[in-house]
Design a protein around this motif. Structure first.
Motif, PDB file in Angstrom:
ATOM      1  N   GLN A  40      66.433  -8.707  49.919  1.00 18.87           N
ATOM      2  CA  GLN A  40      67.773  -8.404  49.436  1.00 18.87           C
ATOM      3  C   GLN A  40      68.473  -7.405  50.349  1.00 18.87           C
ATOM      4  O   GLN A  40      67.909  -6.391  50.740  1.00 18.87           O
ATOM      5  CB  GLN A  40      67.683  -7.840  48.010  1.00 18.87           C
ATOM      6  N   ASP A  41      69.719  -7.720  50.711  1.00 20.63           N
ATOM      7  CA  ASP A  41      70.627  -6.843  51.465  1.00 20.63           C
ATOM      8  C   ASP A  41      70.285  -6.691  52.945  1.00 20.63           C
ATOM      9  O   ASP A  41      70.907  -5.873  53.636  1.00 20.63           O
ATOM     10  CB  ASP A  41      70.711  -5.448  50.821  1.00 20.63           C
ATOM     11  N   GLU A  42      69.316  -7.424  53.452  1.00 22.21           N
ATOM     12  CA  GLU A  42      69.068  -7.355  54.900  1.00 22.21           C
ATOM     13  C   GLU A  42      70.239  -7.978  55.659  1.00 22.21           C
ATOM     14  O   GLU A  42      70.796  -8.996  55.259  1.00 22.21           O
ATOM     15  CB  GLU A  42      67.765  -8.087  55.255  1.00 22.21           C
ATOM     16  N   ASP A  43      70.599  -7.337  56.794  1.00 16.83           N
ATOM     17  CA  ASP A  43      71.714  -7.826  57.605  1.00 16.83           C
ATOM     18  C   ASP A  43      71.277  -9.051  58.419  1.00 16.83           C
ATOM     19  O   ASP A  43      70.130  -9.151  58.849  1.00 16.83           O
ATOM     20  CB  ASP A  43      72.210  -6.734  58.548  1.00 16.83           C
ATOM     21  N   VAL A  44      72.240  -9.957  58.648  1.00 18.53           N
ATOM     22  CA  VAL A  44      71.920 -11.288  59.185  1.00 18.53           C
ATOM     23  C   VAL A  44      72.217 -11.358  60.686  1.00 18.53           C
ATOM     24  O   VAL A  44      73.356 -11.098  61.100  1.00 18.53           O
ATOM     25  CB  VAL A  44      72.731 -12.363  58.451  1.00 18.53           C
ATOM     26  N   PRO A  45      71.232 -11.726  61.496  1.00 20.46           N
ATOM     27  CA  PRO A  45      71.488 -11.981  62.912  1.00 20.46           C
ATOM     28  C   PRO A  45      71.958 -13.417  63.140  1.00 20.46           C
ATOM     29  O   PRO A  45      71.882 -14.269  62.249  1.00 20.46           O
ATOM     30  CB  PRO A  45      70.136 -11.743  63.564  1.00 20.46           C
ATOM     31  N   CYS A  46      72.407 -13.679  64.345  1.00 20.01           N
ATOM     32  CA  CYS A  46      72.816 -15.034  64.732  1.00 20.01           C
ATOM     33  C   CYS A  46      72.761 -15.145  66.252  1.00 20.01           C
ATOM     34  O   CYS A  46      72.766 -14.136  66.960  1.00 20.01           O
ATOM     35  CB  CYS A  46      74.218 -15.365  64.224  1.00 20.01           C
ATOM     36  N   SER A  47      72.715 -16.362  66.743  1.00 18.31           N
ATOM     37  CA  SER A  47      72.711 -16.606  68.183  1.00 18.31           C
ATOM     38  C   SER A  47      73.590 -17.809  68.494  1.00 18.31           C
ATOM     39  O   SER A  47      73.559 -18.814  67.774  1.00 18.31           O
ATOM     40  CB  SER A  47      71.292 -16.874  68.693  1.00 18.31           C
TER      41      SER A  47
END
Length: 279
Positions: free
Chosen positions: A177-184
């Motif tokens: 819960q509430d972890e920030d989301v990475p992307c590439s």
């Protein structure tokens, strides 16, 4: 020689006995005309046979020559086909080389991962942070965006209209819960098309899988609109990003039966997704 034969025939008499009586004799005389006629007929038959043999021999020779010519044509055609196959292979290689040289290809975003998939012909444009509009603001933009890690700013002030927030996982489906989301942001160098398919975890025939996972979106009851994105099946999170700051949120997406046909879909089953490319 022929004259001597005629003379011998003129004086040759065949004598034989009939019914066992020696005193009764018959003479069979072969005259020169009869012998000549038979000889002529034999010579004509022999000439006809020789002519037929010669004709058949010529026919066989012609057929053999035709077969030889056809064999040469077939061999030449085989060589041509082999050359054409080699040409096609070379053209395929040249097309790929041109694709590299001209910078063709397709890009896509892998949500929930810091790196692009380790796939041949795939390069990473950048690794960044998932973001978007605030979940409870009705004027927020609906789509998710992948923000780069090295932004360029020119001005230091502006009006407070549109807003950009970071993104968090909500619930424990994708991660804590509430972890920030990475992307590439990734680029497939040789592809001509890219497609995200909701409800599938493998590509259709003729397409190549880039990655698969679960469908994500905002919460259906919040004021802000959202879009559907494909979150990787093994999502990561940004370091030091467990504080509850809200922002753009990622929820799992479940099927709801009704106007959605069930089967093949099933009520409240989380939907999978896959990102596919095509050369």
């Amino acid at each position: 020689m022929k004259f001597l034969f005629q003379c011998i025939l003129s004086f040759f008499v065949i004598t034989f006995y009939v019914s066992g009586k020696k005193d009764e004799k018959r003479l069979l005389l072969i005259t020169p005309d009869v012998g000549q006629d038979r000889l002529n007929r034999l010579e004509n038959q022999l000439a006809s046979l020789n002519s037929a043999v010669q004709q058949q021999s010529q026919t066989i020779q012609q057929q053999a020559l035709t077969v030889q010519q056809q064999g040469a044509v077939i061999q030449q055609q085989g060589t041509t086909i082999q050359q054409q196959s080699t040409t096609i292979q070379l053209q395929g290689t040249e097309i790929k080389q041109l694709q590299y040289a001209k910078g063709t290809g397709s890009t896509y975003i892998i949500w929930g991962r810091k790196q692009c998939p380790n796939i041949t012909d795939t390069e990473q444009v950048y690794s960044g942070y998932a973001g978007g509009g605030y979940y409870s603001q009705s004027g927020s933009a609906p789509e998710y965006v992948c923000l780069p890690p090295d932004p360029d700013f020119q001005r230091t002030s502006g009006n407070d209209g549109g807003r950009m927030y970071g993104a968090e996982y909500e619930g424990n489906f994708f991660g804590t819960q509430d972890e920030d989301v990475p992307c590439s942001v990734c680029r497939k160098k040789t592809s001509t098309a890219m497609l995200m398919i909701p409800g599938k975890n493998k590509c259709y025939k003729g397409w190549t899988i880039e990655y698969h996972g679960y469908l994500g979106s905002g919460y259906h009851g919040y004021a802000a609109a959202s879009s559907y994105v494909c979150v990787d099946s093994h999502p990561e999170y940004l370091n030091a990003g467990v504080r509850n700051d809200e922002g753009k949120l990622f929820y799992s997406v479940v099927a709801r039966c009704g106007s959605l046909q069930c089967p093949p879909y099933h009520n409240n089953y989380p939907l999978t997704c896959v990102v596919c490319s095509k050369v």
